[in-house]
Scaffold this motif. Structure first.
Motif, PDB file in Angstrom:
ATOM      1  N   GLN A   1     -68.815  47.892 -50.007  1.00  0.00           N
ATOM      2  CA  GLN A   1     -68.297  48.435 -48.752  1.00  0.00           C
ATOM      3  C   GLN A   1     -67.288  47.513 -48.053  1.00  0.00           C
ATOM      4  O   GLN A   1     -66.241  47.953 -47.594  1.00  0.00           O
ATOM      5  CB  GLN A   1     -69.474  48.726 -47.808  1.00  0.00           C
ATOM      6  N   GLY A   2     -67.630  46.216 -47.966  1.00  0.00           N
ATOM      7  CA  GLY A   2     -66.760  45.281 -47.255  1.00  0.00           C
ATOM      8  C   GLY A   2     -65.437  45.030 -47.965  1.00  0.00           C
ATOM      9  O   GLY A   2     -64.541  44.383 -47.403  1.00  0.00           O
TER      10      GLY A   2
ATOM     11  N   SER B   1     -66.808  55.095 -45.739  1.00  0.00           N
ATOM     12  CA  SER B   1     -68.214  54.690 -45.810  1.00  0.00           C
ATOM     13  C   SER B   1     -68.897  55.300 -47.025  1.00  0.00           C
ATOM     14  O   SER B   1     -68.714  56.486 -47.321  1.00  0.00           O
ATOM     15  CB  SER B   1     -68.951  55.154 -44.553  1.00  0.00           C
TER      16      SER B   1
ATOM     17  N   GLU C   1     -72.094  58.544 -42.086  1.00  0.00           N
ATOM     18  CA  GLU C   1     -72.055  58.016 -40.718  1.00  0.00           C
ATOM     19  C   GLU C   1     -72.766  58.980 -39.771  1.00  0.00           C
ATOM     20  O   GLU C   1     -72.569  60.189 -39.866  1.00  0.00           O
ATOM     21  CB  GLU C   1     -70.603  57.848 -40.251  1.00  0.00           C
TER      22      GLU C   1
ATOM     23  N   SER D   1     -75.692  45.387 -35.897  1.00  0.00           N
ATOM     24  CA  SER D   1     -75.534  45.804 -37.289  1.00  0.00           C
ATOM     25  C   SER D   1     -75.321  44.587 -38.173  1.00  0.00           C
ATOM     26  O   SER D   1     -74.599  43.662 -37.801  1.00  0.00           O
ATOM     27  CB  SER D   1     -74.345  46.755 -37.444  1.00  0.00           C
TER      28      SER D   1
ATOM     29  N   GLY E   1     -74.190  44.859 -41.402  1.00  0.00           N
ATOM     30  CA  GLY E   1     -73.295  45.193 -42.509  1.00  0.00           C
ATOM     31  C   GLY E   1     -74.005  45.866 -43.666  1.00  0.00           C
ATOM     32  O   GLY E   1     -75.115  46.396 -43.522  1.00  0.00           O
ATOM     33  N   SER E   2     -73.371  45.806 -44.825  1.00  0.00           N
ATOM     34  CA  SER E   2     -73.842  46.612 -45.954  1.00  0.00           C
ATOM     35  C   SER E   2     -74.685  45.846 -46.963  1.00  0.00           C
ATOM     36  O   SER E   2     -75.263  46.453 -47.864  1.00  0.00           O
ATOM     37  CB  SER E   2     -72.634  47.216 -46.683  1.00  0.00           C
ATOM     38  N   MET E   3     -74.750  44.502 -46.855  1.00  0.00           N
ATOM     39  CA  MET E   3     -75.411  43.729 -47.913  1.00  0.00           C
ATOM     40  C   MET E   3     -76.545  42.840 -47.413  1.00  0.00           C
ATOM     41  O   MET E   3     -77.483  42.551 -48.161  1.00  0.00           O
ATOM     42  CB  MET E   3     -74.409  42.768 -48.575  1.00  0.00           C
TER      43      MET E   3
ATOM     44  N   VAL F   1     -78.247  49.622 -36.133  1.00  0.00           N
ATOM     45  CA  VAL F   1     -78.105  50.201 -37.471  1.00  0.00           C
ATOM     46  C   VAL F   1     -79.196  49.614 -38.372  1.00  0.00           C
ATOM     47  O   VAL F   1     -79.203  48.416 -38.639  1.00  0.00           O
ATOM     48  CB  VAL F   1     -76.723  49.887 -38.083  1.00  0.00           C
TER      49      VAL F   1
ATOM     50  N   TRP G   1     -76.523  54.459 -40.416  1.00  0.00           N
ATOM     51  CA  TRP G   1     -75.153  53.968 -40.606  1.00  0.00           C
ATOM     52  C   TRP G   1     -74.314  54.528 -39.454  1.00  0.00           C
ATOM     53  O   TRP G   1     -74.469  55.698 -39.095  1.00  0.00           O
ATOM     54  CB  TRP G   1     -74.588  54.443 -41.963  1.00  0.00           C
TER      55      TRP G   1
ATOM     56  N   GLN H   1     -68.654  52.546 -37.243  1.00  0.00           N
ATOM     57  CA  GLN H   1     -68.590  51.259 -36.527  1.00  0.00           C
ATOM     58  C   GLN H   1     -67.295  51.024 -35.733  1.00  0.00           C
ATOM     59  O   GLN H   1     -67.337  50.511 -34.624  1.00  0.00           O
ATOM     60  CB  GLN H   1     -68.813  50.102 -37.507  1.00  0.00           C
TER      61      GLN H   1
ATOM     62  N   HIS I   1     -73.751  40.129 -38.398  1.00  0.00           N
ATOM     63  CA  HIS I   1     -73.987  39.154 -39.478  1.00  0.00           C
ATOM     64  C   HIS I   1     -72.697  38.394 -39.788  1.00  0.00           C
ATOM     65  O   HIS I   1     -72.673  37.563 -40.679  1.00  0.00           O
ATOM     66  CB  HIS I   1     -74.489  39.891 -40.715  1.00  0.00           C
TER      67      HIS I   1
ATOM     68  N   GLY J   1     -69.766  39.476 -41.089  1.00  0.00           N
ATOM     69  CA  GLY J   1     -68.890  39.858 -42.204  1.00  0.00           C
ATOM     70  C   GLY J   1     -67.458  39.849 -41.673  1.00  0.00           C
ATOM     71  O   GLY J   1     -67.239  40.073 -40.473  1.00  0.00           O
TER      72      GLY J   1
ATOM     73  N   SER K   1     -66.306  43.142 -39.955  1.00  0.00           N
ATOM     74  CA  SER K   1     -66.943  43.326 -38.650  1.00  0.00           C
ATOM     75  C   SER K   1     -66.307  42.377 -37.632  1.00  0.00           C
ATOM     76  O   SER K   1     -66.073  42.758 -36.479  1.00  0.00           O
ATOM     77  CB  SER K   1     -68.442  43.050 -38.737  1.00  0.00           C
TER      78      SER K   1
ATOM     79  N   GLU L   1     -62.945  43.734 -36.645  1.00  0.00           N
ATOM     80  CA  GLU L   1     -63.087  44.982 -35.873  1.00  0.00           C
ATOM     81  C   GLU L   1     -63.518  44.660 -34.441  1.00  0.00           C
ATOM     82  O   GLU L   1     -63.045  45.282 -33.479  1.00  0.00           O
ATOM     83  CB  GLU L   1     -64.095  45.915 -36.564  1.00  0.00           C
TER      84      GLU L   1
HETATM   85  N1  UDP Z   1     -69.870  49.539 -41.241  1.00  0.00           N
HETATM   86  C1  UDP Z   1     -69.921  50.840 -40.802  1.00  0.00           C
HETATM   87  N2  UDP Z   1     -71.077  51.298 -40.266  1.00  0.00           N
HETATM   88  C2  UDP Z   1     -72.184  50.539 -40.134  1.00  0.00           C
HETATM   89  C3  UDP Z   1     -72.127  49.189 -40.562  1.00  0.00           C
HETATM   90  C4  UDP Z   1     -70.961  48.728 -41.106  1.00  0.00           C
HETATM   91  O1  UDP Z   1     -68.934  51.585 -40.896  1.00  0.00           O
HETATM   92  O2  UDP Z   1     -73.201  51.047 -39.662  1.00  0.00           O
HETATM   93  C5  UDP Z   1     -68.613  49.043 -41.837  1.00  0.00           C
HETATM   94  C6  UDP Z   1     -67.930  48.052 -40.923  1.00  0.00           C
HETATM   95  O3  UDP Z   1     -67.097  48.745 -40.011  1.00  0.00           O
HETATM   96  C7  UDP Z   1     -67.170  47.166 -41.897  1.00  0.00           C
HETATM   97  C8  UDP Z   1     -67.995  47.244 -43.175  1.00  0.00           C
HETATM   98  O4  UDP Z   1     -68.891  48.345 -43.041  1.00  0.00           O
HETATM   99  O5  UDP Z   1     -65.876  47.697 -42.125  1.00  0.00           O
HETATM  100  C9  UDP Z   1     -68.827  46.012 -43.410  1.00  0.00           C
HETATM  101  O6  UDP Z   1     -67.997  44.978 -43.827  1.00  0.00           O
HETATM  102  P1  UDP Z   1     -68.271  43.475 -43.403  1.00  0.00           P
HETATM  103  O7  UDP Z   1     -67.202  42.642 -44.027  1.00  0.00           O
HETATM  104  O8  UDP Z   1     -68.403  43.353 -41.946  1.00  0.00           O
HETATM  105  O9  UDP Z   1     -69.687  43.137 -44.013  1.00  0.00           O
HETATM  106  P2  UDP Z   1     -70.363  43.357 -45.465  1.00  0.00           P
HETATM  107  O10 UDP Z   1     -70.959  44.694 -45.458  1.00  0.00           O
HETATM  108  O11 UDP Z   1     -69.286  43.182 -46.500  1.00  0.00           O
HETATM  109  O12 UDP Z   1     -71.396  42.267 -45.511  1.00  0.00           O
END
Ligand code: UDP
Length: 447
Positions: free
Chosen positions: A19-20, A242, A246, A266, A268-270, A295, A327, A330, A345, A347, A350, A353
């Motif tokens: 995702q990131g 995503s 969402e 939140s 993030g995704s990992m 989240v 989710w 964001q 976290h 990322g 994030s 953003e």
């Molecule tokens: N994100 C989202 N909804 C959520 C959580 C995260 O759309 O509920 C998106 C966030 O906007 C960002 C990405 O997922 O673009 C996460 O990337 P990030 O580099 O912050 O962290 P990673 O998931 O790679 O650890």
């Protein structure tokens, strides 16, 4: 950004399937599409993006053989995953690109291959087929310091080279990451460095004013030009990429909250948390008495949906003051006037953003470059607060109050709002990101 019609070139973009990495690459695709380029997205089968969200692009999936390679998809084994993708995707990608060149319409040439820095096999394929390769860097540009100045890993060299960046503690970060470097890590670093040296340039999803010191030093040492054109998501509005659905309802919940009152949480995704972390976060949020949007994605606690781990009585205690989703949209959440702080976290997406919307952060990094990003946020930009050590409800409540209510948080918010303003200037015509994008298209894509 308006779509310009004069171009008749195609760009091929190669995704790293997390995702990131997917988000910034599809945002970059949107930027070039708005500049008039046709776009082909090449992606492994694993974590395929949804093409129907981006009907303007052509999507081609290449076999990744990840099941046969038996690699684990956990962040801990990420280097072996990178190796497997590079090994398995190279041949099918070459076949596919060769076919595209054979079928090329005389009026629509392929101008270049833009690949995620972790998909470095794409550089070799681009070289073999005589196309310029460009690597896209979805992390802080400071991470490139390790690639362009290998001696930077020695503390004395680092302090001498960039004293302004001492608070990043880059040397400590390297020491902790490479205490026992695995063969896979050494191989990935060597291969990506080698590809970078053969590339026509790098595109960084960063902003000049945020990373001026690091970018200046990188510019002095890099064998190839670096184009800093972030934040991508603000340069051209893109549709959602995503992988999870969402939950848009949280926006109507935000509409009912007071301005700057909500803490958005939140990881993030990992990143993952323990069961006890969920309990402490729950009571920390409840006791802060601030509204919150949290989240809890499936897998946030390994092997669980997460919400079943919420402590007894928590949902009844918080009632409508809390909104929990799997989710969130964001970017929209962070841009909402009710959001006053972001517990993240750290990322890199994030981080950017949040910076773009002037939202101060409560920082709880989990692994890798998230520690570097946290140090930028809290100790260089000073728009956030570090939440250290064990997660404990009293500490969490205090940190949320500091960020949203106290004078210290107000100062961070003012600084964050200044950053939002500066970011907007960088995106305007003549601003650093917009000029760097123009220079990239002139220097790299027009040859
Ligand atoms: N994100 C989202 N909804 C959520 C959580 C995260 O759309 O509920 C998106 C966030 O906007 C960002 C990405 O997922 O673009 C996460 O990337 P990030 O580099 O912050 O962290 P990673 O998931 O790679 O650890």
């Amino acid at each position: 950004m308006e779509k310009q019609a004069e171009n008749s070139s195609r760009l091929v973009l190669v995704l790293y399937p997390f995702q990131g990495h997917i988000n910034p690459m599809l945002q970059l695709a949107t930027i070039f599409h708005a500049k008039g380029y046709s776009i082909t997205i090449i992606h492994p089968e694993f974590n395929s993006p949804n093409p129907s969200n981006h009907p303007q692009f052509t999507f081609i999936s290449v076999p990744d053989k990840l099941l046969e390679s038996k690699v684990s998809l956990s962040p801990g084994d990420f280097m072996n995953l990178v190796l497997a993708l590079n090994k398995n995707c190279a041949a099918p990608f070459k076949k596919c690109l060769k076919q595209m060149l054979d079928d090329e319409h005389p009026c629509e040439r392929i101008a270049g291959v833009i690949y995620d820095g972790l998909m470095y096999f794409a550089q070799t394929v681009a070289d073999d087929l005589g196309l310029p390769g460009i690597s896209m860097r979805p992390t802080a540009a400071a991470m490139l310091l390790f690639a362009v100045i290998p001696q930077i890993e020695q503390e004395s060299v680092f302090d001498r080279q960039i004293p302004e960046l001492q608070p990043l503690e880059l040397t400590q970060m390297v020491t902790s990451m490479s205490k026992s470097p695995t063969d896979a890590m050494t191989e990935v670093r060597a291969a990506s460095l080698n590809a970078m040296k053969r590339s026509a340039g790098m595109i960084a999803n960063s902003i000049e004013f945020l990373e001026h010191a690091a970018l200046t030093k990188i510019g002095e040492h890099s064998p190839v030009p670096v184009f800093t054109i972030g934040p991508f998501h603000k340069l051209a509005p893109s549709s959602s990429s995503s992988l999870l659905q969402e939950e848009a309802d949280c926006i109507s919940w935000l509409d009912k909250q007071a301005p700057k009152s909500v803490i958005y949480v939140s990881f993030g995704s990992m990143a993952s948390l323990s069961k006890q972390d969920i309990v402490e976060i729950s009571w920390g949020l409840a006791n802060s008495e601030q509204p919150f949007l949290w989240v809890i994605r499936p897998g946030l606690v390994l092997g669980s949906e997460g919400t079943e781990l919420l402590p007894d009585g928590f949902l009844e205690t918080v009632g409508d003051r809390g909104c929990i989703v799997k989710w969130a949209p964001q970017k929209e959440v962070l841009a909402h006037c009710a959001v006053g702080g972001f517990w993240t976290h750290c990322g890199w997406n994030s981080t950017l953003e949040s910076v773009s919307e002037g939202v101060p952060m409560l920082c709880r990094p989990c692994f890798g470059d998230q520690f570097l990003n946290m140090r930028y946020i809290c100790y260089i930009w000073k728009i956030g607060l570090e939440l250290e050590n064990e997660l404990e409800r009293g500490k969490i409540k205090g940190a949320i109050k500091t960020l949203l209510v106290n004078i210290e948080g107000k100062e961070m918010r003012n600084k964050a709002m200044e950053f939002k303003g500066k970011t907007e200037l960088c995106l305007r015509e003549g601003g650093s990101s917009s000029s760097s994008l123009d220079e990239f298209t002139k220097r790299i894509l027009s040859v």
